[in-house]
Design an enzyme around this catalytic site. Structure first.
Site, PDB file in Angstrom:
ATOM      1  N   GLY A  71      35.888  49.960  27.199  1.00 17.91           N
ATOM      2  CA  GLY A  71      35.583  49.796  28.605  1.00 17.91           C
ATOM      3  C   GLY A  71      34.994  48.439  28.871  1.00 17.91           C
ATOM      4  O   GLY A  71      34.042  48.023  28.238  1.00 17.91           O
ATOM      5  N   THR A  72      35.601  47.744  29.802  1.00 20.19           N
ATOM      6  CA  THR A  72      35.080  46.424  30.133  1.00 20.19           C
ATOM      7  C   THR A  72      35.833  45.912  31.344  1.00 20.19           C
ATOM      8  O   THR A  72      36.839  46.485  31.757  1.00 20.19           O
ATOM      9  CB  THR A  72      35.278  45.445  28.957  1.00 20.19           C
ATOM     10  OG1 THR A  72      34.647  44.236  29.282  1.00 20.19           O
ATOM     11  CG2 THR A  72      36.736  45.189  28.716  1.00 20.19           C
TER      12      THR A  72
END
Lengths: 385, 192
Positions: free
Chosen positions: A80-81
């Site tokens: 996640g980013t």
């Protein structure tokens, strides 16, 4: 064929011969490619046979491993980013959030996802954190070696190709790296080097760009770092080529390719893209929406920085796996400059405050209009005031 | 989903490929070129798994160029197609098979135009028209219906325009005795 022999490519990919290394206590075997040039970028330990994708050709050794289960991960990796990079008339903007997440928990709220490789290249990393750190270091090493051997910097596209080639043997394994290389390809002229080395001059130039208004110590130190790199490069150039005179200013470190901003995406599954706007990560759809709307080639630095901030802010708002702060780098022909890390929580509250004010103003105006319409507006205006 | 199409005419081959480079749900690029120039008169169109396409196509491209450097003359389209097939077949049962679908289009001085269809299991077939992708399901039957061997380039380009699916744009190229020519990039025209 000849090209393969030169690269030693098949030696690393082909696995038909029996392995001569004894298994270690875990029962795994790590093979290195023999008859190999130690300096080659492809000199790696290869993972044991189980990790190879698709067909498992039965060999002498795989039968011993048939009882072993595939290597278990200690925890679930998640990617996640929000990172983004785009080019415009005055350089490249690279921005990213700072949240490192792991299966629903935040590992680190202040991780750094944008790593400078050299004075004119930064890489936005996403995917598995450990893999990104390792591959970023490998890329830095290879680019520095190239620079020392060939007396010129490897272009951004060349760096992307190199990274893609280095990641190819690990396709199908759990290596997960999605890197966006953002940088400036260009001729190094003596003039630009001198201006880099003079911090005062750079500061002047930077202060003219009012978008990056507050030049913090970190920004200055990053500029210093950039200038130090230039000095080192120049020293190397002189050491390798002492005959260079002051007259040959343009050719000291120049190379023939076209100069300009570049953004290049490299993924561990092999995808390699050059483009104008690249965004990667779970928050990238939200960032793309903002970027597609506001991007123009002729943007000023102010506008570009504001656009990048906005895109990351919106992505962190909607995406659970992105958040905390936003890092922003601006790369020009003079090198990279770093903006202060900004806490997006403040931005969220500021925006809420702005909205609240707007609603209040609109309410006031509406009531004023109603009061006027009513003519005298005595009791009503007292009420509504 | 990616799409390739090739149509052979009396003295030319017309090929088109879509321009999308996608990564899961996001279209990362709208102007991605899927055609690789093997030589002056041979084009390789390549779709399939993300890294495999570029890796394999560039490998073939460099080897065809190496052949020319070593021997002084270029490979014919038939030879290039068979070389490609051999390589694909060799890798098929190795540890790292390439999952790519290919169209190879070329013009030979002796044999004339040729279009070769190859899939990821390294099946090779010379065909008057061929397509890859979900779009192939739709266009192959139309081509069956309307294709005639003697068609001129213009009518085939018009034929091509009718088949455009829900993909934003296509790169179209024509190979004839004078080499490779870029046709205009086709955006989707509403109503064909």
């Amino acid at each position: 064929m000849a090209l393969q022999d030169v690269c030693g490519f098949l030696d690393t990919l082909d696995d038909t011969g029996p392995c001569t290394y004894p298994p270690n206590e875990m029962g795994y075997m790590w093979r290195t490619a023999s008859e190999f040039d130690r300096d080659s970028a492809f000199h790696f330990l290869f993972p044991p046979q189980q990790c190879s994708r698709k067909n498992r050709v039965p060999t002498l050794f795989s039968s011993t491993f048939s009882s072993l289960s595939p290597h278990q991960q200690p925890f679930q990796l998640s990617h996640g980013t929000t990172t983004l990079g785009f080019i415009f008339q005055d350089g490249v903007i690279a921005a990213a959030d700072t949240r490192a997440s792991c299966k629903g928990l935040i590992c680190c709220p202040t991780s750094q996802k944008i790593m400078p490789i050299h004075s004119h290249l930064v890489v936005n990393t996403s995917g598995s954190g450990a893999d990104c750190m390792l591959w970023e270091r490998i890329l830095t090493r290879e680019m520095r070696l190239y620079q020392l051997r060939h007396r010129k910097r490897l272009s951004i596209n060349g760096a992307a190709k190199l990274l893609s080639m280095m990641l190819h043997p690990f396709k199908g394994t759990n290596v997960c790296v999605a890197a966006t290389l953002c940088g400036w390809d260009g001729e190094e002229t003596r003039e630009t080097l001198n201006s880099c080395m003079e911090i005062a001059e750079v500061k002047e130039a930077v202060e003219q760009d009012t978008g990056v208004s507050t030049i913090s110590d970190s920004a200055l130190s990053s500029v210093k770092m950039a200038s130090v790199n230039e000095q080192e490069i120049l020293k190397d150039a002189y050491a390798l080529n002492p005959a260079v005179s002051d007259q040959n200013t343009k050719n000291v470190l120049s190379f023939g390719g076209r100069s300009g901003p570049r953004v290049c995406y490299v993924c561990s599954d092999g995808l390699q893209l050059k483009g104008e706007i690249i965004s990667v990560g779970s928050g990238s759809p939200y960032a793309y929406a903002v970027l597609d709307d506001g991007w123009r080639w002729g943007m000023t630095v102010d506008e570009a920085v504001a656009l990048a901030r906005e895109a990351v802010f919106r992505a962190t708002h909607w995406d659970a796996y992105s958040g905390n702060n936003v890092d922003l780098f601006h790369i020009t022909a003079h090198g990279w400059r770093r903006r202060d890390r900004e806490d997006l929580k403040e931005e969220y509250y500021r925006e809420r405050e702005r909205k609240r004010k707007k609603i209040k103003e609109r309410e006031k105006e509406r009531q004023k209009r109603e009061g006027d319409e009513l003519g005298e507006g005595d009791i009503y205006s007292v009420h509504c005031g | 989903m990616e799409y390739l199409i090739g149509i052979q005419g009396p003295d030319f081959v017309l090929v088109a490929a879509d321009n999308v480079a996608a990564s899961s749900i996001i279209q990362m690029k709208h102007d991605y070129d899927k055609m690789f120039k093997l030589s002056e008169k041979i084009l390789l169109l390549c779709v399939g798994e993300a890294g495999d396409t570029v890796q394999f196509a560039e490998y073939i491209q460099k080897n065809v160029q190496l052949y020319k450097m070593r021997n002084g003359y270029e490979l014919s389209p038939a030879a290039a197609a068979n070389f490609t097939r051999k390589n694909l077949a060799d890798y098929l049962r190795s540890r790292t098979p390439y999952h790519v679908n290919l169209l190879l289009a070329g013009y030979d001085e002796a044999d004339g135009p040729g279009l070769y269809y190859m899939d990821y299991l390294s099946a090779l077939a010379k065909a008057p028209f061929a397509a890859h992708g979900y779009g192939a399901f739709l266009t192959l039957s139309i081509l069956d219906r309307y294709y005639r061997p003697g068609d001129s380039a213009l009518s085939l380009i018009r034929l091509n325009k009718r088949f455009i699916l829900n993909l934003p744009s296509f790169t179209v190229r024509l190979i004839d005795k004078d080499g490779i020519h870029d046709m205009e990039k086709l955006p989707v025209a509403p109503g064909g």
